[in-house]
Design an enzyme around this catalytic site. Structure first.
Site, PDB file in Angstrom:
ATOM      1  N   SER A 239      -6.276   2.669   1.806  1.00 39.28           N
ATOM      2  CA  SER A 239      -4.963   3.374   1.465  1.00 39.28           C
ATOM      3  C   SER A 239      -5.346   4.441   0.230  1.00 39.28           C
ATOM      4  O   SER A 239      -6.350   4.059  -0.381  1.00 39.28           O
ATOM      5  CB  SER A 239      -3.829   2.785   1.068  1.00 39.28           C
ATOM      6  OG  SER A 239      -4.001   2.079   0.018  1.00 39.28           O
ATOM      7  N   LYS A 240      -4.224   5.265  -0.036  1.00 39.20           N
ATOM      8  CA  LYS A 240      -4.703   6.357  -0.963  1.00 39.20           C
ATOM      9  C   LYS A 240      -4.931   5.369  -2.369  1.00 39.20           C
ATOM     10  O   LYS A 240      -5.860   5.882  -3.285  1.00 39.20           O
ATOM     11  CB  LYS A 240      -3.673   6.954  -1.512  1.00 39.20           C
ATOM     12  CG  LYS A 240      -2.506   7.258  -0.488  1.00 39.20           C
ATOM     13  CD  LYS A 240      -2.830   8.275   0.323  1.00 39.20           C
ATOM     14  CE  LYS A 240      -1.677   8.178   1.538  1.00 39.20           C
ATOM     15  NZ  LYS A 240      -2.028   7.417   2.780  1.00 39.20           N
ATOM     16  N   ARG A 241      -4.665   4.303  -2.572  1.00 38.16           N
ATOM     17  CA  ARG A 241      -4.809   3.616  -4.026  1.00 38.16           C
ATOM     18  C   ARG A 241      -6.233   3.207  -4.208  1.00 38.16           C
ATOM     19  O   ARG A 241      -6.678   2.695  -4.993  1.00 38.16           O
ATOM     20  CB  ARG A 241      -3.890   2.433  -4.270  1.00 38.16           C
ATOM     21  CG  ARG A 241      -4.016   1.239  -3.494  1.00 38.16           C
ATOM     22  CD  ARG A 241      -3.034   0.167  -3.737  1.00 38.16           C
ATOM     23  NE  ARG A 241      -3.411  -0.895  -3.244  1.00 38.16           N
ATOM     24  CZ  ARG A 241      -3.552  -1.438  -2.151  1.00 38.16           C
ATOM     25  NH1 ARG A 241      -3.111  -0.784  -1.303  1.00 38.16           N
ATOM     26  NH2 ARG A 241      -4.027  -2.703  -1.797  1.00 38.16           N
ATOM     27  N   HIS A 242      -7.054   3.422  -3.090  1.00 40.21           N
ATOM     28  CA  HIS A 242      -8.477   2.926  -3.135  1.00 40.21           C
ATOM     29  C   HIS A 242      -9.387   3.830  -3.639  1.00 40.21           C
ATOM     30  O   HIS A 242     -10.449   3.733  -3.742  1.00 40.21           O
ATOM     31  CB  HIS A 242      -8.894   2.442  -1.754  1.00 40.21           C
ATOM     32  CG  HIS A 242      -8.399   1.014  -1.292  1.00 40.21           C
ATOM     33  ND1 HIS A 242      -8.424   0.076  -2.090  1.00 40.21           N
ATOM     34  CD2 HIS A 242      -7.628   0.893  -0.185  1.00 40.21           C
ATOM     35  CE1 HIS A 242      -7.783  -1.010  -1.481  1.00 40.21           C
ATOM     36  NE2 HIS A 242      -7.395  -0.418  -0.441  1.00 40.21           N
ATOM     37  N   GLY A 243      -8.607   4.913  -4.136  1.00 48.71           N
ATOM     38  CA  GLY A 243      -9.311   6.262  -4.657  1.00 48.71           C
ATOM     39  C   GLY A 243      -9.676   7.279  -3.292  1.00 48.71           C
ATOM     40  O   GLY A 243      -9.142   7.632  -2.514  1.00 48.71           O
TER      41      GLY A 243
END
Length: 469
Positions: A239-243
Site C-alpha cells: 500500500s501507499k505507506r510502503h513508499g
RNA sequence: GGCCCCAUCGUCUAGUGGUUCAGGACGCCGGCCUCUCACGCCGGUAACACGGGUUCGAAUCCCGUUGGGGUCACCA
C-alpha cells in the site's frame, strides 16, 4: 491443436498502477506472448465514483513504459452497460436472478442481526421467491444455490472447493441499473472470449460466484490461475505507506523497464537458478507451471541490483533513449550519437540507475569541468606541473589518438618523472573530470575525444602553474 | 469471527521421496584484481516454523498446531 490462449488485464482506474497490478499484467501478457495467443486490455470503470480519467492515463503510461502492448482493447466497461443489461435480463428471465426491494438499511439490519447471532453477515433471501417486477430502487440479486459445492480448478493451486452455503444472493445490478463487478467481469470475459484468467489470489473468493454466473449463462468456464500477492517489507499487503509503489515512480528513479519486468516476473516465477532474463528470454521461457504459491515480499535492493545488471548488459544504443530524459533534467542537451554511446559505454559498469548514469555523464558535456576543491588541492599541485606538461604536449603531438599510444605516453611520462601510474593518473583524472572518481583513464580519454582531452589538459596545466608551492 | 490460501537462508527462490549434513541470487562480511570508483573473480554468513504420522528412507506425502495473508459492500 488446442484453442488459442486469450488472456486479459483488467485494471480499475482508481489510482496509479502499482507493483502488484503490474506483475499481474506482466504475467498475462507474457503468457499470451509465450503461447502466441492474444492479450486484451480492459478498463473496469463501473464504479463511477472512484474511477478517474487521470488513473486511466496513468495506467496507459505505466504499461507503455513497461513495454506491454495489447492485441485488443482497451475496452471500457462504462461503455458496455447495454451488454450487461442484456445479460442481467437474461438471468432474470431464466430464473437465475431476481429483483430485490430490500433497502440498504434493511440489509444492514439483517447483517447486524446475523452477526449478533454469530452467523455470517449475509442477505437473508427476503425477496428471493417473491418474483417481483422491476420497480424504482430495486436491485437485481443472483439466486445462489442453497446447497452443493462449487469447485475452482485452479491452475496454480489445484482444486479449491467452496460450499455454496457460504455464498449469499449477491447483487449483480445496482438500483440504478449499473452492473456490479462480478457480473461485469463474467459478461466481459465471456464476450471477449477470455479463456485464461491469471489474477491475484485476493480474487479467489470471488471465483465461485463467477463460476456460478458462467454456469447460469450457459457459458464455458475459463481456466483460472491465482497468483500470490506481492507484500511490503513488513509482509502486509502492498500500500501507499510502503513508499514508492507506483510503476512509473521507478521509471522516474532511473530504472530500466526490462529490469522492472524481470524483477516482477522473478517475484513468484522461476526458471531454475536463472535470475537475469531479457525480454525475449522471458517470452520464450515463461510458463504457468513454475509460478509459486506463496506470497512474495517486494525487495527494492534486488530490483536495484537487477537494474544495474540490465544496464551493464544492454548496448549503449539501447540505453541512450532511457538516459536522455535524465540528462535533459540536468540541463544537458545530448544527441543520441556516437559521442553519447561512447560516454554510456564507460558509465555502464558504474551506474545502478539512469539517475546515477546521468550524474556520471555530466563532466563529459560541460565546457570545463569544475574542479572539486579538495581534488585540485591534492592533485593539481605545481610540483606535478612538469609531468603534466610533458603529457599534455605529447598528447597534443599525437597523430593517432589511440589507447595504445596514450598508454605509451603515460609510460614515458612515468619514466621521466620517476613516478608510478597512480601518481600520474590522478592529476589527469582531476584535469579531465574535476573529480577523483571516474571511469578508467584511457577509456575516458577515448570517449572524450582528442580535442576535449587536450583542452582540459591545457586548462589544468595553466591552473597548476598558478598554484604556489 | 466464518470461509479460503500460504509456510526452505533477512529477502527472492531451486528442490516435485533417496545422487542435498539443502543449490542459486540480493544483502552483509572477508580477500583478489586495480589508475580512482565501479565491474569481475574467490571465499564466508545464513533456511527446510513446530508436533505427530506414512515409508526402508521425507524439505518433498497425510493430519494437527502455530504463524502470515486474503475475503466476507448497491468497491473492483
Amino acid at each position: 491443436m488446442s484453442q488459442q490462449i486469450i488472456t486479459r488485464f483488467p485494471p480499475s482506474p482508481t489510482g496509479y498502477l502499482h507493483l502488484g497490478g503490474a506483475r499481474t499484467a506482466v504475467f498475462n501478457w507474457l503468457y499470451a506472448r509465450h503461447t502466441r495467443g492474444r492479450f486484451v486490455l480492459r478498463i473496469e470503470d463501473t464504479d463511477m465514483q472512484r474511477s478517474t480519467k487521470e488513473s486511466v492515463d496513468a495506467i496507459f503510461e505505466a504499461l507503455d513504459w513497461l513495454g506491454i502492448d495489447w492485441d485488443e482493447g482497451p475496452y471500457f466497461q462504462s461503455q458496455r452497460f447495454d451488454i450487461y443489461k442484456e445479460y442481467i435480463n437474461r438471468l432474470i428471465q431464466s430464473g437465475h436472478a431476481y429483483y430485490c426491494t430490500c433497502t440498504p438499511e434493511a440489509v444492514d439490519r439483517m447483517r447486524e442481526a446475523a452477526k449478533a447471532r454469530g452467523d455470517k453477515p449475509r442477505y437473508d433471501g427476503t425477496c428471493r421467491e417473491k418474483n417481483q417486477q422491476w420497480q424504482e430502487g430495486a436491485v437485481v440479486r443472483f439466486k445462489s444455490p442453497l446447497s452443493g459445492n462449487t469447485v475452482v480448478e485452479d491452475i496454480i493451486r489445484g482444486d479449491i472447493a467452496f460450499s455454496n452455503t457460504e455464498l449469499d444472493d449477491f447483487i449483480i445490478a445496482r438500483s440504478d441499473g449499473s452492473p456490479m463487478y462480478n457480473l461485469a467481469v463474467v459478461v466481459d470475459d465471456i464476450t471477449m472470449n477470455i479463456n485464461t484468467i491469471i489474477r491475484g489470489d485476493d480474487h479467489i473468493s470471488n471465483t465461485p460466484k463467477q463460476i456460478l454466473l458462467y454456469q447460469a449463462l450457459g457459458a464455458a468456464v475459463p481456466d483460472f490461475g491465482h497468483v500470490p500477492m506481492v507484500l511490503g517489507p513488513d509482509k502486509s499487503r502492498l500500500s501507499k505507506r510502503h513508499g514508492a509503489m507506483s510503476v512509473t515512480a521507478y521509471r522516474d528513479m532511473g530504472y530500466h523497464p526490462d529490469a522492472m519486468v524481470n524483477f516482477l516476473v522473478r517475484l513468484g516465477w522461476s526458471h531454475g537458478d536463472q535470475e537475469f532474463f531479457t525480454r525475449d528470454e522471458l517470452i520464450e521461457k515463461f510458463n504457468l507451471e513454475h509460478i509459486g504459491r506463496s506470497a512474495g515480499v517486494f525487495n527494492p535492493e534486488k530490483l536495484l541490483a537487477l537494474n544495474a545488471e540490465h544496464i551493464r548488459n544492454a548496448p549503449a544504443q539501447a540505453l541512450a533513449g532511457h538516459l536522455m530524459p535524465f540528462l535533459k533534467e540536468k540541463g544537458i542537451s545530448a544527441a543520441a550519437d556516437d559521442y553519447l554511446y561512447g560516454v554510456i559505454e564507460t558509465l555502464k559498469p558504474r551506474s545502478k540507475t539512469f539517475v546515477e548514469m546521468a550524474d556520471g555523464a555530466e563532466f563529459y558535456f560541460v565546457d570545463k569541468p569544475a574542479y572539486d576543491e579538495k581534488a585540485a588541492a591534492k592533485f593539481l599541485k605545481s610540483d606535478l606541473l612538469p609531468p603534466m606538461k610533458q603529457l599534455t604536449e605529447a598528447v597534443a603531438a599525437l597523430g593517432d589518438f589511440s589507447e595504445k599510444n596514450l598508454e605509451e605516453i603515460f609510460k614515458q611520462v612515468m619514466e621521466t618523472a620517476g613516478l608510478g601510474f597512480g601518481k600520474i593518473a590522478q592529476p589527469v583524472r582531476v584535469a579531465l573530470t574535476g573529480k577523483t572518481v571516474s571511469p578508467g583513464i584511457f577509456e575516458m580519454m577515448l570517449a572524450l575525444g582528442r580535442d576535449r582531452v587536450i583542452a582540459r589538459l591545457n586548462d589544468a596545466v595553466s591552473f597548476m602553474a598558478r598554484q604556489s608551492g
